[in-house]
Design a protein around this motif. Sequence first.
Motif, PDB file in Angstrom:
ATOM      1  N   PHE A   1      19.251  32.560  86.537  1.00  0.00           N
ATOM      2  CA  PHE A   1      18.063  33.363  86.260  1.00  0.00           C
ATOM      3  C   PHE A   1      17.822  33.565  84.763  1.00  0.00           C
ATOM      4  O   PHE A   1      17.016  34.416  84.368  1.00  0.00           O
ATOM      5  CB  PHE A   1      18.159  34.706  86.973  1.00  0.00           C
ATOM      6  CG  PHE A   1      18.135  34.576  88.476  1.00  0.00           C
ATOM      7  CD1 PHE A   1      17.064  33.994  89.119  1.00  0.00           C
ATOM      8  CD2 PHE A   1      19.208  35.007  89.238  1.00  0.00           C
ATOM      9  CE1 PHE A   1      17.037  33.858  90.493  1.00  0.00           C
ATOM     10  CE2 PHE A   1      19.203  34.874  90.620  1.00  0.00           C
ATOM     11  CZ  PHE A   1      18.113  34.296  91.251  1.00  0.00           C
ATOM     12  N   TYR A   2      18.491  32.770  83.936  1.00  0.00           N
ATOM     13  CA  TYR A   2      18.276  32.887  82.496  1.00  0.00           C
ATOM     14  C   TYR A   2      16.824  32.603  82.113  1.00  0.00           C
ATOM     15  O   TYR A   2      16.334  33.066  81.082  1.00  0.00           O
ATOM     16  CB  TYR A   2      19.204  31.930  81.730  1.00  0.00           C
ATOM     17  CG  TYR A   2      18.819  30.479  81.796  1.00  0.00           C
ATOM     18  CD1 TYR A   2      17.929  29.915  80.880  1.00  0.00           C
ATOM     19  CD2 TYR A   2      19.331  29.638  82.782  1.00  0.00           C
ATOM     20  CE1 TYR A   2      17.573  28.581  80.941  1.00  0.00           C
ATOM     21  CE2 TYR A   2      18.989  28.307  82.859  1.00  0.00           C
ATOM     22  CZ  TYR A   2      18.113  27.778  81.943  1.00  0.00           C
ATOM     23  OH  TYR A   2      17.768  26.451  82.016  1.00  0.00           O
TER      24      TYR A   2
ATOM     25  N   HIS B   1      18.127  44.654  81.403  1.00  0.00           N
ATOM     26  CA  HIS B   1      18.484  43.319  80.900  1.00  0.00           C
ATOM     27  C   HIS B   1      17.409  42.794  79.958  1.00  0.00           C
ATOM     28  O   HIS B   1      17.711  42.278  78.872  1.00  0.00           O
ATOM     29  CB  HIS B   1      18.669  42.358  82.080  1.00  0.00           C
ATOM     30  CG  HIS B   1      18.974  40.946  81.663  1.00  0.00           C
ATOM     31  ND1 HIS B   1      20.258  40.466  81.547  1.00  0.00           N
ATOM     32  CD2 HIS B   1      18.149  39.913  81.309  1.00  0.00           C
ATOM     33  CE1 HIS B   1      20.223  39.207  81.148  1.00  0.00           C
ATOM     34  NE2 HIS B   1      18.961  38.846  80.996  1.00  0.00           N
TER      35      HIS B   1
ATOM     36  N   THR C   1      14.168  33.765  83.158  1.00  0.00           N
ATOM     37  CA  THR C   1      13.346  34.974  83.056  1.00  0.00           C
ATOM     38  C   THR C   1      13.375  35.521  81.633  1.00  0.00           C
ATOM     39  O   THR C   1      12.333  35.870  81.060  1.00  0.00           O
ATOM     40  CB  THR C   1      13.827  36.031  84.060  1.00  0.00           C
ATOM     41  OG1 THR C   1      13.775  35.481  85.372  1.00  0.00           O
ATOM     42  CG2 THR C   1      12.976  37.283  84.000  1.00  0.00           C
ATOM     43  N   GLY C   2      14.559  35.589  81.042  1.00  0.00           N
ATOM     44  CA  GLY C   2      14.657  36.058  79.665  1.00  0.00           C
ATOM     45  C   GLY C   2      14.006  35.109  78.679  1.00  0.00           C
ATOM     46  O   GLY C   2      13.390  35.551  77.689  1.00  0.00           O
TER      47      GLY C   2
ATOM     48  N   ARG D   1      15.193  39.521  86.750  1.00  0.00           N
ATOM     49  CA  ARG D   1      16.124  40.269  85.906  1.00  0.00           C
ATOM     50  C   ARG D   1      15.678  41.722  85.835  1.00  0.00           C
ATOM     51  O   ARG D   1      14.488  42.040  85.917  1.00  0.00           O
ATOM     52  CB  ARG D   1      16.190  39.680  84.501  1.00  0.00           C
ATOM     53  CG  ARG D   1      16.854  38.312  84.384  1.00  0.00           C
ATOM     54  CD  ARG D   1      18.350  38.367  84.650  1.00  0.00           C
ATOM     55  NE  ARG D   1      19.039  37.217  84.042  1.00  0.00           N
ATOM     56  CZ  ARG D   1      20.325  36.949  84.222  1.00  0.00           C
ATOM     57  NH1 ARG D   1      21.068  37.725  84.996  1.00  0.00           N
ATOM     58  NH2 ARG D   1      20.881  35.901  83.636  1.00  0.00           N
ATOM     59  N   SER D   2      16.650  42.593  85.635  1.00  0.00           N
ATOM     60  CA  SER D   2      16.372  44.027  85.578  1.00  0.00           C
ATOM     61  C   SER D   2      15.687  44.402  84.271  1.00  0.00           C
ATOM     62  O   SER D   2      15.764  43.683  83.260  1.00  0.00           O
ATOM     63  CB  SER D   2      17.675  44.811  85.699  1.00  0.00           C
ATOM     64  OG  SER D   2      18.450  44.656  84.524  1.00  0.00           O
TER      65      SER D   2
END
Length: 384
Positions: free
Chosen positions: A317-318, A349, A320-321, A345-346
Amino acid sequence: MTLRLPSPDGTTRPYEPRPRPLTLSPGPTPRSRTVFSAAHVVADPYADVSPGSPAAVDWEATLAFRRHLWSHGLGVAEAMDTAQRGMGLDWPAAAELIRRSAAEARAVGGLIACGVGTDQLGPSATLPQVWSAYEEQLALVEGVGAQPILMASRALAAAARSPEDYAAVYTDLLRQASEPVILHWLGPMFDPALDGYWGSSDLDEATETFLKVIAAHPDKVDGIKVSLLDARREVALRRRLPDGVRCYTGDDFNYPELIAGDEQGFSHALLGIFDPLGPLAAEAVRVLDKGDTAAFRALLDPTVDLSRHLFAPPTRFYKTGVVLLAWLAGHQSHFTMVGGLQSARSLPHLARAYELADGLGLFPDPALAAARMTSLLTVSGVPQ
């Protein structure tokens, strides 16, 4: 301007944005290392889609980001994991992305390599179907004049029954390839469906199969991209490659030391983290071109905390950042992702990703980044 950033414990903390960014101008292609940035795709925020719908891509914004990477001397690794391949980007959209990006690369003289996989298949594909799917995608990538990257295949991982099945498929593909390809070994931390790739969950055994495939046709292998997040293992593998076969690090935890190298060699780069770090990464490698390893490390080492944060488990899920930082940096007008992955991601995060990136000076307009982050926090219920 002070932001209130949420912490994992439910509290908020004040953060004062950096007033000025790093000044990083476009520059020539680095000479001492071949450096690819795996690039994200920009979703069409106006598309009327729902979970499971075909991917809707904003093509102009997506291609503009690739022009940004090329302007700084980086190569583009297209239609890879970073582009949400298999996580929102379906094969028809990936094929169109390959065609459009390859045409754009020709227009601007940019270096491009494109992912060849089997994602047009369903979950119960047979080994001959996997073989055929790889051939279809290989023909497309070579047909548009891009370098192929033979990606790890979920379908092959499910259909193969032995290391020999992997060797047979890859050896035949290498025999068919018109020009040298890049082989991609993506670890299960990036995709759990790839556990046991190369016929064994024992990485030492898998490495032996991998090396045998390369040894069978070293003239058809430009290099290997290793994404196992294990620097020791990458160095050991790098030292066993045949002459002329390059190692492209895909280790988003240990890339500065691997690119810098040691007395026995170094890794080139094909990295997802070089999407948000593009200009800084290119400048660092140009410093390395001059033989100044210390200055290279001084530029790139401080970025590792950000990369380790973005690629923290669950690592896949990297993206998303990465897309959040592209929005904050002004490369796109929204924080929307294909497949709705912006929710993966939260908020704490994402807030930490903003804080780390801002601290590095990655945002060309820190005020814009702060305003956009404020809007995300506000709509998410964090009072400012």
